[in-house]
Design an enzyme around this catalytic site. Sequence first.
Site, PDB file in Angstrom:
ATOM      1  N   GLY A   1       0.816  -1.219   0.000  1.00 40.46           N
ATOM      2  CA  GLY A   1       0.000   0.000   0.000  1.00 40.46           C
ATOM      3  C   GLY A   1       0.845   1.262   0.000  1.00 40.46           C
TER       4      GLY A   1
ATOM      5  N   GLU B   1       2.795  -8.154  -1.698  1.00 40.01           N
ATOM      6  CA  GLU B   1       1.549  -8.801  -1.291  1.00 40.01           C
ATOM      7  C   GLU B   1       1.536 -10.296  -1.581  1.00 40.01           C
ATOM      8  OE1 GLU B   1       1.744  -5.879  -2.812  1.00 40.01           O
ATOM      9  OE2 GLU B   1       0.197  -4.495  -2.085  1.00 40.01           O
TER      10      GLU B   1
HETATM   11  N1  CO8 Z   1       2.487  -4.109   9.010  1.00 40.04           N
HETATM   12  C1  CO8 Z   1       2.658  -4.150  10.344  1.00 40.04           C
HETATM   13  N2  CO8 Z   1       3.847  -4.006  10.942  1.00 40.04           N
HETATM   14  C2  CO8 Z   1       4.930  -3.830  10.159  1.00 40.04           C
HETATM   15  C3  CO8 Z   1       4.832  -3.782   8.759  1.00 40.04           C
HETATM   16  C4  CO8 Z   1       3.539  -3.923   8.183  1.00 40.04           C
HETATM   17  N3  CO8 Z   1       3.330  -3.840   6.845  1.00 40.04           N
HETATM   18  N4  CO8 Z   1       6.057  -3.620   8.248  1.00 40.04           N
HETATM   19  C5  CO8 Z   1       6.898  -3.553   9.304  1.00 40.04           C
HETATM   20  N5  CO8 Z   1       6.220  -3.665  10.458  1.00 40.04           N
HETATM   21  C6  CO8 Z   1       6.764  -3.650  11.807  1.00 40.04           C
HETATM   22  C7  CO8 Z   1       7.447  -4.959  12.146  1.00 40.04           C
HETATM   23  O1  CO8 Z   1       6.518  -5.939  12.528  1.00 40.04           O
HETATM   24  C8  CO8 Z   1       8.361  -4.522  13.256  1.00 40.04           C
HETATM   25  O2  CO8 Z   1       7.614  -4.382  14.447  1.00 40.04           O
HETATM   26  P1  CO8 Z   1       8.135  -5.126  15.812  1.00 40.04           P
HETATM   27  O3  CO8 Z   1       9.441  -4.474  16.099  1.00 40.04           O
HETATM   28  O4  CO8 Z   1       7.051  -4.782  16.768  1.00 40.04           O
HETATM   29  O5  CO8 Z   1       8.260  -6.556  15.465  1.00 40.04           O
HETATM   30  C9  CO8 Z   1       8.765  -3.108  12.849  1.00 40.04           C
HETATM   31  O6  CO8 Z   1       7.773  -2.668  11.923  1.00 40.04           O
HETATM   32  C10 CO8 Z   1      10.116  -3.056  12.159  1.00 40.04           C
HETATM   33  O7  CO8 Z   1      10.092  -3.981  11.082  1.00 40.04           O
HETATM   34  P2  CO8 Z   1      11.236  -5.079  10.839  1.00 40.04           P
HETATM   35  O8  CO8 Z   1      11.851  -5.488  12.144  1.00 40.04           O
HETATM   36  O9  CO8 Z   1      10.648  -6.155  10.006  1.00 40.04           O
HETATM   37  O10 CO8 Z   1      12.294  -4.197  10.035  1.00 40.04           O
HETATM   38  P3  CO8 Z   1      13.361  -4.720   8.984  1.00 40.04           P
HETATM   39  O11 CO8 Z   1      14.216  -3.539   8.668  1.00 40.04           O
HETATM   40  O12 CO8 Z   1      14.022  -5.971   9.446  1.00 40.04           O
HETATM   41  O13 CO8 Z   1      12.499  -5.131   7.664  1.00 40.04           O
HETATM   42  C11 CO8 Z   1      10.809  -4.746   5.966  1.00 40.04           C
HETATM   43  C12 CO8 Z   1      11.837  -4.120   6.953  1.00 40.04           C
HETATM   44  C13 CO8 Z   1      11.578  -5.519   4.910  1.00 40.04           C
HETATM   45  C14 CO8 Z   1      10.071  -3.597   5.335  1.00 40.04           C
HETATM   46  C15 CO8 Z   1       9.854  -5.697   6.730  1.00 40.04           C
HETATM   47  O14 CO8 Z   1       9.370  -5.038   7.882  1.00 40.04           O
HETATM   48  C16 CO8 Z   1       8.681  -6.143   5.910  1.00 40.04           C
HETATM   49  O15 CO8 Z   1       8.824  -7.011   5.059  1.00 40.04           O
HETATM   50  N6  CO8 Z   1       7.475  -5.557   6.175  1.00 40.04           N
HETATM   51  C17 CO8 Z   1       6.259  -5.978   5.516  1.00 40.04           C
HETATM   52  C18 CO8 Z   1       6.151  -5.372   4.131  1.00 40.04           C
HETATM   53  C19 CO8 Z   1       4.920  -5.877   3.429  1.00 40.04           C
HETATM   54  O16 CO8 Z   1       4.736  -7.062   3.208  1.00 40.04           O
HETATM   55  N7  CO8 Z   1       4.029  -4.940   3.027  1.00 40.04           N
HETATM   56  C20 CO8 Z   1       2.823  -5.262   2.289  1.00 40.04           C
HETATM   57  C21 CO8 Z   1       1.673  -5.354   3.221  1.00 40.04           C
HETATM   58  S1  CO8 Z   1       0.206  -5.904   2.403  1.00 40.04           S
HETATM   59  C22 CO8 Z   1      -0.405  -4.533   1.649  1.00 40.04           C
HETATM   60  O17 CO8 Z   1       0.173  -3.467   1.687  1.00 40.04           O
HETATM   61  C23 CO8 Z   1      -1.730  -4.689   0.933  1.00 40.04           C
HETATM   62  C24 CO8 Z   1      -2.211  -3.342   0.448  1.00 40.04           C
HETATM   63  C25 CO8 Z   1      -3.697  -3.321   0.238  1.00 40.04           C
HETATM   64  C26 CO8 Z   1      -4.185  -1.869   0.107  1.00 40.04           C
HETATM   65  C27 CO8 Z   1      -3.920  -1.087   1.365  1.00 40.04           C
HETATM   66  C28 CO8 Z   1      -4.103   0.371   1.234  1.00 40.04           C
HETATM   67  C29 CO8 Z   1      -3.602   1.071   2.468  1.00 40.04           C
END
Ligand code: CO8
Length: 254
Positions: free
Chosen positions: A106, A129
């Site tokens: 997103g 996604e």
């Molecule tokens: N949702 C919730 N929490 C998140 C997300 C997320 N998308 N991304 C990161 N966080 C959180 C982690 O859980 C972590 O929290 P905690 O310390 O409490 O465990 C904190 O942020 C830091 O993240 P990381 O420790 O994972 O940090 P890294 O530097 O190791 O990794 C990344 C960074 C690579 C970005 C990794 O966090 C990641 O892969 N995040 C998910 C990315 C993802 O898959 N995004 C797609 C989500 S689905 C989507 O967007 C569908 C869209 C539909 C339309 C929506 C319109 C708004």
Amino acid sequence: MSANVLLIEHPAPHVVLLRINRPEALNALNAEVREAINTTLPRLDADPEVRCVVLAGSEKSFAAGADIKERAGMSAVDVMKMSTTRGIAAFSKPIIAAVNGFALGGGCEYALQCDIVLANDRARFGQPEIKLGLVPGAGGTQRLPRVVGKHNALYMVLTGAMVSARDALRMGLVCEVVEGNCDARAIELATQIAAMAPLTAKLIKEAVNSGADMALDAALRLETRAHQLAFATEDVREGIAAFIEKRQADFTGH
Ligand code: CO8
């Protein structure tokens, strides 16, 4: 709704910077952030003092996508009831995305909904996604191919791979890559755009965005009407007079 998930800054006259502010979750777009954006943008759209908006995140992340934790356990009906993301796409004034760090899912789609996308050299764009078993839901399968072409888009949405700022620039997803942090450059561009005739800027944006979905003939007629309509504004008189008098135009938005 807590007030601080979306910070509203006024870095220059007629420019508003909206900063997504959940750095602890890499600015994941939970319901609160989406609602804040969806309610703030229409207010800025109606405010004649606002001529250009910058959408930014924090140092490490523009937005890491929908909040995955919030969506865990949601049913299809829950997702259908969620507020949509019309906010950015429906905004009629110029809006610039300043992408520092991650623009994923997103987050990438929010950037795509903006008019100009700047990135810093550490920015990473992606539609991950598919890795979650999800289909992109805010333009990843539609706006992305229109911007970067079918093959680049399918590469991104089918692999979920992140692309660098340089590759995003090559694909046309980004206009400029800035070393360090791109907020200042986004504000500079927004200030430049805010000094233009605001009604004309809206007409131009509408012609580009609406025209992109039309056949060329109809789109060119839309452009002709917009071109003619601009002559009804006082700002056209001012712009032409300023050119002839060799001075800076002072556009008032009338
Ligand atoms: N949702 C919730 N929490 C998140 C997300 C997320 N998308 N991304 C990161 N966080 C959180 C982690 O859980 C972590 O929290 P905690 O310390 O409490 O465990 C904190 O942020 C830091 O993240 P990381 O420790 O994972 O940090 P890294 O530097 O190791 O990794 C990344 C960074 C690579 C970005 C990794 O966090 C990641 O892969 N995040 C998910 C990315 C993802 O898959 N995004 C797609 C989500 S689905 C989507 O967007 C569908 C869209 C539909 C339309 C929506 C319109 C708004």
